[in-house]
Each structure stands twice: as structure tokens, then as C-alpha cells.
Design a protein around this motif. Sequence first.
Motif, PDB file in Angstrom:
ATOM      1  N   MET A   1      10.397   1.744   8.603  1.00 23.61           N
ATOM      2  CA  MET A   1      10.377   3.156   8.094  1.00 23.61           C
ATOM      3  C   MET A   1      10.217   3.302   6.614  1.00 23.61           C
ATOM      4  SD  MET A   1      14.042   5.256   8.284  1.00 23.61           S
ATOM      5  CE  MET A   1      13.479   6.982   8.702  1.00 23.61           C
ATOM      6  N   LYS A   2       9.290   4.393   6.440  1.00 22.06           N
ATOM      7  CA  LYS A   2       9.099   4.558   4.975  1.00 22.06           C
ATOM      8  C   LYS A   2      10.049   5.651   4.310  1.00 22.06           C
ATOM      9  CE  LYS A   2       4.288   3.615   4.430  1.00 22.06           C
ATOM     10  NZ  LYS A   2       2.857   3.883   4.463  1.00 22.06           N
ATOM     11  N   TYR A   4      10.519   8.132   0.823  1.00 24.35           N
ATOM     12  CA  TYR A   4       9.743   8.651  -0.378  1.00 24.35           C
ATOM     13  C   TYR A   4      11.064   9.090  -1.548  1.00 24.35           C
ATOM     14  CZ  TYR A   4       5.832   8.467   2.755  1.00 24.35           C
ATOM     15  OH  TYR A   4       5.117   8.177   3.693  1.00 24.35           O
ATOM     16  N   PHE A  28      14.271  -4.294   2.612  1.00 23.88           N
ATOM     17  CA  PHE A  28      13.015  -3.767   2.291  1.00 23.88           C
ATOM     18  C   PHE A  28      11.875  -4.710   2.569  1.00 23.88           C
ATOM     19  CE2 PHE A  28      15.016  -5.187  -1.452  1.00 23.88           C
ATOM     20  CZ  PHE A  28      14.124  -5.907  -2.053  1.00 23.88           C
ATOM     21  N   VAL A  35       7.183   4.852  -3.039  1.00 19.15           N
ATOM     22  CA  VAL A  35       7.462   4.715  -1.582  1.00 19.15           C
ATOM     23  C   VAL A  35       8.294   3.452  -1.294  1.00 19.15           C
ATOM     24  CG1 VAL A  35       6.165   4.280   0.575  1.00 19.15           C
ATOM     25  CG2 VAL A  35       5.244   5.749  -1.357  1.00 19.15           C
ATOM     26  N   GLU A  37       9.349   0.932   1.938  1.00 16.79           N
ATOM     27  CA  GLU A  37       9.417   0.714   3.471  1.00 16.79           C
ATOM     28  C   GLU A  37      10.333  -0.320   3.698  1.00 16.79           C
ATOM     29  OE1 GLU A  37       6.244  -0.519   6.760  1.00 16.79           O
ATOM     30  OE2 GLU A  37       5.382  -0.444   4.987  1.00 16.79           O
TER      31      GLU A  37
END
Length: 78
Positions: A1-2, A4, A28, A35, A37
Amino acid sequence: MKLYIKYMVSNRCKMMVKEELKKIGLHFIIVDLGVVEIMENITAEKRLLLKSNLLESGLELMDDKKTILGNILQRFIK
């Protein structure tokens, strides 16, 4: 999942974000400028906690898709 993050502009910011992710138990894959992820989906509770912790450091977890897209476009225009 990203995820921001706004105002994430330096290596110091990246280190702070990594620490905050570790504190709340998120794993992570990539932490880059603006960003992140993560391996798992984030719960609403953890998202609120992360957002609050990042705000204390002057960073902002973005959650509105239009705002995220606008910020990405601004980066390319500059």
C-alpha cells in the motif's frame, strides 16, 4: 500500500517517517521523498496515529486523492 506525505523533502524527513512507521508497527518497503510503500494495509486507527505523529514533525499524511494528484502534478511542472 502506498502512502503520500506532503513536505517530505530531505533525508532527515525520511528518517523521521521510518521511525514513526516502526513506532506504530508498520513495515515499510520503500521510503522515498513524498511516498512510502508499506507491506500491509493500514487500519483507520493507525492511519490517524501516523497522521498525528507526522504533523508534530511538520509533515502531512495525504488522504484526499485529488490533493495527492495535484501535488504530484505540481512536482512535475516545477
